[in-house]
Design a protein around this motif. Structure first.
Motif, PDB file in Angstrom:
ATOM      1  N   TYR A 130       0.986  -1.176   0.009  1.00 21.75           N
ATOM      2  CA  TYR A 130       0.019  -0.120  -0.187  1.00 21.75           C
ATOM      3  C   TYR A 130       0.962   1.223   0.026  1.00 21.75           C
ATOM      4  O   TYR A 130       0.749   2.234  -0.567  1.00 21.75           O
ATOM      5  N   VAL A 131       1.947   1.091   0.930  1.00 23.15           N
ATOM      6  CA  VAL A 131       2.947   2.353   0.902  1.00 23.15           C
ATOM      7  C   VAL A 131       3.518   2.712  -0.387  1.00 23.15           C
ATOM      8  O   VAL A 131       3.309   3.826  -1.115  1.00 23.15           O
ATOM      9  N   GLU A 134       1.118   4.211  -2.877  1.00 26.11           N
ATOM     10  CA  GLU A 134       0.708   5.568  -2.774  1.00 26.11           C
ATOM     11  C   GLU A 134       1.868   6.327  -3.301  1.00 26.11           C
ATOM     12  O   GLU A 134       1.785   7.342  -4.058  1.00 26.11           O
ATOM     13  N   LEU A 160      -6.625  12.550  -9.332  1.00 26.00           N
ATOM     14  CA  LEU A 160      -6.116  12.401  -7.635  1.00 26.00           C
ATOM     15  C   LEU A 160      -7.257  11.974  -7.111  1.00 26.00           C
ATOM     16  O   LEU A 160      -7.353  11.020  -5.935  1.00 26.00           O
ATOM     17  N   ILE A 161      -8.796  12.317  -7.299  1.00 23.80           N
ATOM     18  CA  ILE A 161      -9.643  12.110  -6.435  1.00 23.80           C
ATOM     19  C   ILE A 161     -10.017  10.624  -6.843  1.00 23.80           C
ATOM     20  O   ILE A 161     -10.239  10.078  -5.643  1.00 23.80           O
ATOM     21  N   GLY A 164      -7.475   8.439  -5.100  1.00 22.62           N
ATOM     22  CA  GLY A 164      -7.647   8.616  -3.716  1.00 22.62           C
ATOM     23  C   GLY A 164      -8.701   7.490  -3.101  1.00 22.62           C
ATOM     24  O   GLY A 164      -8.473   6.954  -2.322  1.00 22.62           O
ATOM     25  N   VAL A 165      -9.891   7.468  -3.902  1.00 19.57           N
ATOM     26  CA  VAL A 165     -10.665   6.568  -3.481  1.00 19.57           C
ATOM     27  C   VAL A 165     -10.178   5.307  -3.432  1.00 19.57           C
ATOM     28  O   VAL A 165     -10.470   4.376  -2.890  1.00 19.57           O
ATOM     29  N   THR A 168      -8.115   4.395  -0.791  1.00 20.47           N
ATOM     30  CA  THR A 168      -9.052   4.311   0.276  1.00 20.47           C
ATOM     31  C   THR A 168      -9.391   2.820   0.716  1.00 20.47           C
ATOM     32  O   THR A 168      -9.399   1.990   1.417  1.00 20.47           O
ATOM     33  N   LEU A 171      -6.723   0.169   1.462  1.00 18.84           N
ATOM     34  CA  LEU A 171      -6.501   0.154   2.601  1.00 18.84           C
ATOM     35  C   LEU A 171      -7.514  -0.399   3.385  1.00 18.84           C
ATOM     36  O   LEU A 171      -6.969  -0.909   4.432  1.00 18.84           O
ATOM     37  N   PHE A 172      -8.702  -0.006   3.184  1.00 18.63           N
ATOM     38  CA  PHE A 172      -9.795  -0.721   3.944  1.00 18.63           C
ATOM     39  C   PHE A 172      -9.703  -2.220   3.783  1.00 18.63           C
ATOM     40  O   PHE A 172      -9.998  -3.102   4.857  1.00 18.63           O
ATOM     41  N   ALA A 175      -7.011  -3.598   5.997  1.00 22.05           N
ATOM     42  CA  ALA A 175      -7.298  -3.469   7.345  1.00 22.05           C
ATOM     43  C   ALA A 175      -8.441  -4.672   7.706  1.00 22.05           C
ATOM     44  O   ALA A 175      -8.009  -5.404   8.676  1.00 22.05           O
TER      45      ALA A 175
END
Lengths: 500, 116
Positions: A130-131, A134, A160-161, A164-165, A168, A171-172, A175
């Protein structure tokens, strides 16, 4: 060589920061630094192909506690693609980027993007992935808006938008996986998920990953940013984005996580194949109507990624015979490599043409084969390859994917793939007829051949198109089979933990 | 379980803000809310009631540590994720300002040079 493995991210990261410091003294050094760094990386990547699979423990922490770097067939295949294409794109940038200001900043962002992509490809840890994802994404957002004109900024903001989604969602998903299994290490995670007791949570994770990585790979329902973002970037960056970035951040991650970590599944296979077919058809039809050179290429990228997705999806089905699954996977991987070669060739061609003529509207171009013979010739070779004309590489990969689809009994998808092949041929004939052949418009009467630093990468890439088509067997034996084996064999991947 | 549900609500609110608002500054706020909901979710994974820091001090027995010590990994992940979020936010705001310089508006429906 094993001890040097982290250098794939360390060298470009260090270069990105030192570049800006050194260039305070002298701007000219930026070219040399970028050239040397990418050349070293390309040589290292080619060397990695000949090594046996191994794992590198960062900081010598034993897995599953530390971060693992994994080297196997798939990572070395992707490393070769990323680093060779970026080397050629840097050579192209020498001259092309003189039309922009702030060249050192451009190279620094370029290096960050390479570091991120290499990191995504070599890592064996979910959060690390993930890092790096990004790092590569943020660098690419900035590069898309590098021209800072109205269009570039708008495209960059959209990208970008949506990016970004996607991040996210990824990452979700990570997690969720961590809360299910208590580990982030990919081989360990694969072993934990074999015995998972919560299939519904896993289904949610798969949905999040398909959304997140699908957005990065721009499969059709998530494709809206790509036709804006890729044409707005400077040409070498378009080549990197379309040729490499969507594959390293989208395709590679889908392959690695779906095949090696989560495991093959019939339902997900159906979903991926459907997304692939949708991408092929919708983006192919949209490409037909474009009048902007680079925008047409961008739509074509989505369409060609559909081929890769459909091949992957077929191989992902556990009920399909192993031989057919291998065939589909080899076709998908080969098409991925081929697409990296000919799409970066075509984007660089569009850059060379824009550099000399100042336009990329197809209606204003014409007859460039007479004015810019080498650029025109290489552009034709690229178009033939992507359209699947026999001696070139694109023909073989499409043929293999279609054969695999037909042999597995997917007649509808197989015929869609054939029809989209014709659509591809159609819009590339349109591109050729309007830009390369035909009469020279009076405005272009004084156009000369592009400078040497631009023509050289074009010629190398065009030669690669031809060589990979003719020596298809060599490519398969040395690159694709190892990558296919690790993807189809989840236990081999899990054993990396103990065997390494 | 209720807390997990609340983070999901927060995330959906962020997504709504991102999709429905036309002002690009509000869109940026939406994406930041989404990121923070994921960060909260990560923190919740590592949360334990009456938890103690996972450090073996002299006055803490091993049994107490294993039963009450919180999982330190999600906290490390959240720190990284916050830093990444900050980087993205800085870039978003920078691009937003440049867009305002060029278009003289924050309204996304008026920023439409790219079509087709």
């Amino acid at each position: 060589m094993q001890g040097y493995y982290p250098l794939f991210t360390a060298i470009p990261l260090a270069a990105a920061f030192f570049n800006l410091l050194v260039c305070k003294l002298n701007q000219k050094i930026a070219d040399y630094i970028a050239f040397i760094v990418t050349a070293v990386l390309a040589v290292m990547a080619v060397k990695m192909v000949f090594l046996a699979p191994f794992v590198y423990k960062v900081g010598n922490w034993d897995p599953p506690f530390g971060i693992l770097l994994v080297s196997d067939g798939l990572s070395s295949l992707m490393l070769v693609v990323i680093n060779v294409i970026s080397f050629l794109a840097v050579i192209f940038s020498f001259k092309y980027m003189t039309t922009y200001t702030a060249k050192p900043k451009y190279y620094s962002l370029f290096m960050l993007m390479i570091a991120g992509m290499n990191g995504v490809v070599i890592t064996g840890d979910m959060f690390n992935l993930y890092v790096f994802l990004e790092i590569a994404s943020i660098a690419s957002y900035a590069l898309v808006g590098f021209g800072t004109g109205k269009r570039e900024l708008e495209a960059s903001f959209k990208y970008l938008i949506l990016g970004g989604v996607a991040s996210t969602a990824v990452l979700f998903g990570i997690a969720f996986l961590y809360s299910m299994s208590g580990t982030l290490n990919m081989p360990d995670l694969a072993a934990q998920l074999e015995v998972t007791t919560s299939p519904r949570a896993l289904a949610f994770v798969i949905a999040l990953f398909i959304m997140g990585f699908g957005l990065k790979a721009s499969a059709v329902p998530f494709h809206a940013w790509l036709p804006d973002a890729h044409p707005s970037a400077p040409a070498p960056i378009s080549a990197m984005l379309s040729g490499v970035l969507i594959k390293a951040l989208g395709m590679y991650t889908i392959m690695r996580i779906m095949f090696n970590v989560i495991g093959r599944n019939t339902l997900v296979s159906t979903l991926i194949m459907f997304l692939g077919a949708l991408s092929m058809v919708v983006a192919g039809l949209l490409a037909l109507g474009q009048t902007d050179f680079k925008r047409m290429l961008a739509y074509s990228s989505i369409s060609q990624m559909g081929y890769v997705l459909i091949g992957l999806g077929l191989a992902f089905n556990p009920e399909v015979d192993v031989l057919i699954a291998s065939l589909a996977l080899i076709g998908a991987l080969f098409h991925l490599v081929n697409h990296a070669v000919f799409k970066s060739l075509l984007f660089l061609c569009s850059g060379a043409i824009e550099y000399r003529t100042g336009t990329r509207q197809l209606d204003k171009l014409g007859g460039l084969i007479k004015k810019m013979p080498l650029t025109g010739l290489t552009c034709s070779i690229g178009s033939f390859s992507i359209a699947g004309v026999p001696p070139f590489n694109g023909f073989w990969s499409k043929l293999i994917i279609i054969l695999a689809l037909l042999r597995a009994g997917y007649w509808i998808y197989g015929s869609i793939a054939v029809v989209v092949g014709f659509i591809t041929l159609l819009y590339f004939i349109k591109l050729q007829r309007k830009a390369i052949f035909g009469a020279v418009p009076p405005a272009l009467a004084k156009v000369r051949e592009a400078p040497f630093a631009m023509v050289l990468p074009l010629v190398i890439l065009a030669a690669l198109c031809l060589v990979m088509g003719l020596a298809y067997q060599v490519v398969e034996d040395h690159l694709l089979v190892a990558a296919k084996d690790i993807l189809l064999d989840k236990t081999a991947f899990m054993n990396l933990l103990t065997g390494g | 379980m209720f807390l997990y549900f609340l983070t999901l609500v927060l995330m959906v609110m962020g997504l709504y803000c991102l999709i429905a608002k036309k002002n690009i500054v509000k869109k940026i706020i939406g994406i930041v809310i989404m990121e923070y909901s994921i960060n909260l979710f990560l923190i919740l994974i590592g949360y334990k009631k009456d938890g103690i820091a996972p450090i073996l001090l002299k006055n803490v027995s091993v049994e107490e540590l294993t039963s009450r010590g919180v999982d330190p990994l999600p906290q490390a992940l959240v720190l990284t994720s916050i830093v990444i979020g900050l980087g993205t936010l800085a870039l978003m705001v920078a691009i937003c300002l440049r867009i305002y310089e060029k278009y003289k508006t924050f309204d996304m429906s008026k920023i439409n040079k790219l079509k087709g």
